[in-house]
Write an enzyme that holds these catalytic residues in place. Structure first.
Site, PDB file in Angstrom:
ATOM      1  N   ASP A 188      36.425  31.905  39.244  1.00 43.67           N
ATOM      2  CA  ASP A 188      37.440  32.197  38.089  1.00 43.67           C
ATOM      3  C   ASP A 188      38.456  31.018  38.134  1.00 43.67           C
ATOM      4  O   ASP A 188      38.222  30.092  39.090  1.00 43.67           O
ATOM      5  CB  ASP A 188      38.006  33.390  38.268  1.00 43.67           C
ATOM      6  CG  ASP A 188      38.930  33.696  39.380  1.00 43.67           C
ATOM      7  OD1 ASP A 188      39.239  32.891  40.139  1.00 43.67           O
ATOM      8  OD2 ASP A 188      39.250  34.718  39.535  1.00 43.67           O
TER       9      ASP A 188
ATOM     10  N   TYR B 267      34.900  44.341  28.472  1.00 41.00           N
ATOM     11  CA  TYR B 267      35.685  43.119  28.811  1.00 41.00           C
ATOM     12  C   TYR B 267      35.804  42.206  27.429  1.00 41.00           C
ATOM     13  O   TYR B 267      34.867  42.130  26.962  1.00 41.00           O
ATOM     14  CB  TYR B 267      35.404  42.591  30.066  1.00 41.00           C
ATOM     15  CG  TYR B 267      35.181  43.233  31.332  1.00 41.00           C
ATOM     16  CD1 TYR B 267      36.423  43.446  32.093  1.00 41.00           C
ATOM     17  CD2 TYR B 267      34.279  44.031  31.597  1.00 41.00           C
ATOM     18  CE1 TYR B 267      36.404  43.944  33.315  1.00 41.00           C
ATOM     19  CE2 TYR B 267      33.961  44.668  32.681  1.00 41.00           C
ATOM     20  CZ  TYR B 267      35.369  44.709  33.572  1.00 41.00           C
ATOM     21  OH  TYR B 267      35.287  45.601  34.794  1.00 41.00           O
TER      22      TYR B 267
ATOM     23  N   ARG C 164      32.528  37.412  36.482  1.00 44.17           N
ATOM     24  CA  ARG C 164      32.800  36.328  36.975  1.00 44.17           C
ATOM     25  C   ARG C 164      31.379  35.635  37.547  1.00 44.17           C
ATOM     26  O   ARG C 164      30.619  34.499  37.209  1.00 44.17           O
ATOM     27  CB  ARG C 164      33.550  36.134  38.378  1.00 44.17           C
ATOM     28  CG  ARG C 164      34.915  36.231  38.018  1.00 44.17           C
ATOM     29  CD  ARG C 164      35.831  36.225  39.561  1.00 44.17           C
ATOM     30  NE  ARG C 164      35.440  37.436  40.274  1.00 44.17           N
ATOM     31  CZ  ARG C 164      35.543  37.514  41.509  1.00 44.17           C
ATOM     32  NH1 ARG C 164      35.629  36.373  42.404  1.00 44.17           N
ATOM     33  NH2 ARG C 164      35.605  38.772  42.108  1.00 44.17           N
TER      34      ARG C 164
ATOM     35  N   ASP D  51      40.229  42.278  39.273  1.00 40.87           N
ATOM     36  CA  ASP D  51      40.736  41.109  40.013  1.00 40.87           C
ATOM     37  C   ASP D  51      42.060  40.743  39.751  1.00 40.87           C
ATOM     38  O   ASP D  51      42.585  41.111  38.608  1.00 40.87           O
ATOM     39  CB  ASP D  51      39.788  40.012  39.438  1.00 40.87           C
ATOM     40  CG  ASP D  51      38.481  40.166  39.992  1.00 40.87           C
ATOM     41  OD1 ASP D  51      38.218  40.720  40.909  1.00 40.87           O
ATOM     42  OD2 ASP D  51      37.559  39.385  39.286  1.00 40.87           O
TER      43      ASP D  51
END
Length: 723
Positions: free
Chosen positions: A87, A73, A182, A45
């Site tokens: 987000d 992550y 997300r 992203d």
């Protein structure tokens, strides 16, 4: 019109900055290296940072082949609000109060509970295609599309920080390909009733590629193609393929797609023939020339690269290491990480004690949190394991001591994993501690190649195992008939679909539970039995006994080839002789954990990884000269006291009381007695100089190594597991 040849071809890992799309990164790479054919694998992203693998030239063909099925992550989950994009880039759509219980220790199990399979709906602002149109295009146009849930898996989820003032969590995740972080934040916020979105996101790894492999865009633009050639990824390792170097005589056959002999492939510390059906990276002078496959007595072509893809780094086998042929720094990290046996995998497992047959059978179990256990009945000990819910899951059980988890063990567990997948079943590995050979062998019992507490974690991380059952092996357990063990121990916990064991396996009193006997029992009770052939190397089966024999002769390089990794032992540092300290090097006198197999007396080259002290952000391993045996110096009164002493290069702290793991890479010399301080000093300095020139002079950061301390591993070995 024919496409012009690329100037060069390579894979490079970029540490993507925030505020750029993945396509923006590709455009910047094109300009920096002067090459039009550039692509990327695994979109990030715009707001996210971290690992983005980019292919240049012919390497764009590899992007779809890369083993990037798992990604890691570190994310900041902002609690209390939901946004249009899930987000911080989107507009806030809803807010909610954040209970205090989500900002203290009670929050940790909420995150750990994420581990398992999920049917996840992607964000409205995502690259998912719906009727030929990207979801984010529809969202920007004010249209809401119905996105179908997709099956994803969260392998690990750990809450690593809570900011009470900002009302946010810092979460470390290990997830399957296609998982949207997300969506994890959005769904968890809704489940907790406090709402949430991702405020910051960094991808820490994609398959085998970590942040340590990455270059920044600024570095790339300053260094151009020369930097890419220096820092590019090894394509064979990125693909997870063993490498076979071509001879000049084979070039014409390979260029024309004609089959060639299987030859010998290298995979880590192992040199072997390729297995049937195995894909192989053909290499030549540091380039990837093609990907071929073993078919019968030959290798056959799957794909060739007219322009070789740069970056193949031939790593010397341990037996080939020398100051003239040193270990590259990247290879050193891989060697140590592989020897530790950790390269990603789930850490968030539930654990519980085991007690059956009136206490005759005891032990503990570790299992993935998405498995459902029957709750304890009133009055029962809640610490004890319950049966996995009957009728919901069937299990394939792989049974063995698995001491060392050598290449033969790995092949057996991999076969059990394939069997479970084919049946749509779960996989449980059943092992014993201590090794049955130690209980049955009396005074001459063999020493362990691994701490018993390591085996469950190594097994679960390496083969995606659903559960590990560790049985305390006692004379009472040895006396159980094999029928009773299968029916009343395994059958007490799960519905057994199949057993997978070695062809020479024996279970139960008198060793009567042979493969044939187990098959006969399976015909009565409704399960199948596979007796897997023993893996062979050098004309003989790979066994723990054979490996111990090599270690007892100091042949650690050959032992590594059978183990599939370098042998190592755990211990703690205590005050000792400090032979190297007086010569300007920190020296660790290591008390090795009881029962572990040490190699023969002598001096070795290797690495010492040190448990991170409080406040240290990372774990490191240091090149070391390692002395094993009994003192033979001029010092009186020391003869007969065994020791392991390691002289570390590049370490600058206090070692005493720290847990360490000592990895043996190369035999240097036999033990000897010294007649003077000068002779001792010259020899120690010579050993250290060999290590410095061959293995390096500085410590290396270990990426993706979990924070198991020595104390935790010892506790696990003693069955002191905790959830």
């Amino acid at each position: 019109m024919a496409r012009r040849p690329s100037a060069f071809s390579a894979l490079i890992a970029i540490d993507k900055p925030a505020g750029m799309t993945s396509h923006d990164v590709v455009s910047r790479v094109r300009r920096a290296v002067g090459e039009r054919r550039v692509g990327h694998a695994g979109t990030l992203d715009p707001a996210a940072t971290g690992v983005l693998v980019v292919g240049i030239g012919q390497a764009t063909k590899l992007l779809g082949m890369l083993t990037l099925d798992r990604k890691g992550y570190v994310a900041t989950f902002q609690l209390g609000a939901e946004t249009t994009t899930d987000d911080a880039e989107g507009e806030v759509t809803r807010t909610a109060e954040v209970p205090d219980e989500l900002l203290d220790g009670r929050a940790f199990p909420r995150v750990e509970a994420l581990v398992g399979w999920h049917d996840q709906v992607p964000p409205q602002y995502s690259a998912v295609s719906v009727n030929g149109r990207r979801a984010y295009d529809a969202a920007r146009a004010g249209e809401r599309v119905e996105l179908k849930a997709r099956r994803v898996r969260i392998y690990d989820a750990t809450l690593i920080g809570v900011d009470r003032r900002a009302r946010s969590w810092e979460v470390r995740l290990d997830v399957s390909k296609g998982t949207y972080v997300r969506s994890i934040a959005r769904d968890l916020g809704r489940e907790l009733g406090c709402l949430a979105h991702v405020r910051e996101l960094t991808r820490t790894f994609a398959g085998p590629v970590t942040l340590a492999d990455c270059v920044s865009l600024a570095e790339l633009e300053a260094g151009g193609a020369a930097l890419v050639r220096e820092r590019c990824l090894d394509p064979a390792r990125a693909l997870g393929l063993p490498a076979r170097e071509l001879s000049l005589d084979e070039l014409a056959d390979v260029a024309n797609g004609r089959r060639i002999a299987p030859g010998t492939v290298r995979c880590g510390v192992v040199s072997r023939e390729p297995a049937q059906g195995e894909r192989v990276a053909l290499t030549l002078c540091g380039g990837l020339a093609g990907i071929w496959r073993r078919d019968g007595r030959h290798l056959v072509c799957e794909t060739n690269f007219p322009q070789a893809i740069e970056g193949v780094r031939e790593t010397p086998l341990p037996s080939e290491l020398s100051p003239e042929r040193p270990l590259p720094s990247r290879a050193a990290e891989s060697l140590v990480r592989d020897s530790l046996g950790y390269d990603g995998g789930p850490r968030s497992h539930a654990c519980c004690d085991v007690e059956l047959l009136g206490g005759v059978v005891r032990g503990w179990a570790s299992f993935q949190r998405d498995l459902t256990l029957v709750p304890p009945e009133r009055g029962e000990d809640s610490r004890l394991m319950r049966r996995f819910s009957p009728g919901r899951d069937r299990f394939v059980c792989a049974i063995g001591a698995f001491d060392g988890l050598h290449r033969g063990h790995r092949a057996l567990i991999a076969r059990a994993r394939a069997e479970a997948d084919a049946r749509g079943a779960r996989l449980m590995v059943v092992t014993f501690t201590p090794d049955p050979a130690r209980v049955l062998g009396g005074e001459g019992a063999p020493r362990d190649l691994l701490l018993a507490g390591e085996r469950p974690s190594l097994i679960q991380r390496s083969w995606d195992v659903d559960a590990v059952l560790v049985v305390d092996f006692t004379p009472e357990v040895a006396a159980l008939p094999y029928e009773r063990f299968v029916r009343d121990v395994l059958g007490a916990y799960c519905d057994v679909s199949a057993l997978v064991v070695g062809e020479d396996f024996r279970l139960g009193a008198g060793g009567l539970g042979t493969v044939e006997a187990l098959r006969a029992l399976g015909e009565k009770d409704g399960f199948d039995v596979t007796g897997a052939p023993l893996m062979r190397d050098g004309g003989a089966p790979i066994t723990a006994t054979r490996i111990r024999g090599l270690l007892s002769e100091g042949r650690v390089e050959e032992a590594a080839s059978l183990l599939g990794r370098c042998h190592r032992v755990y211990g703690s540092v205590e005050h000792g002789r400090g032979e190297g300290t007086g010569f300007g090097f920190p020296t660790a006198n290591v008390r090795v954990e009881e029962g572990l197999a040490l190699p023969a007396e002598g001096v070795y080259a290797g690495f010492v990884s040190v448990d991170a002290a409080s406040g240290e952000p990372e774990r490191r391993a240091y090149p070391a000269a390692i002395n094993v045996g009994k003192p033979r110096s001029f010092s009186p009164g020391e003869e007969g006291e065994s020791f392991l002493e390691a002289t570390l290069l590049g370490f600058g702290g206090d070692l005493y009381g720290r847990g360490v793991c000592v990895t043996f890479v190369r035999w240097l010399r036999a033990p000897r007695r010294f007649d003077s301080v000068g002779e001792l000093e010259r020899t120690v300095l010579s050993n250290v100089d060999w290590v410095r020139r061959t293995l390096g002079r500085e410590g290396i950061v270990l990426q993706r190594v979990p924070d198991f301390s020595l104390a935790e591993l010892v506790a696990r070995s003693r069955g002191e597991a905790s959830s």
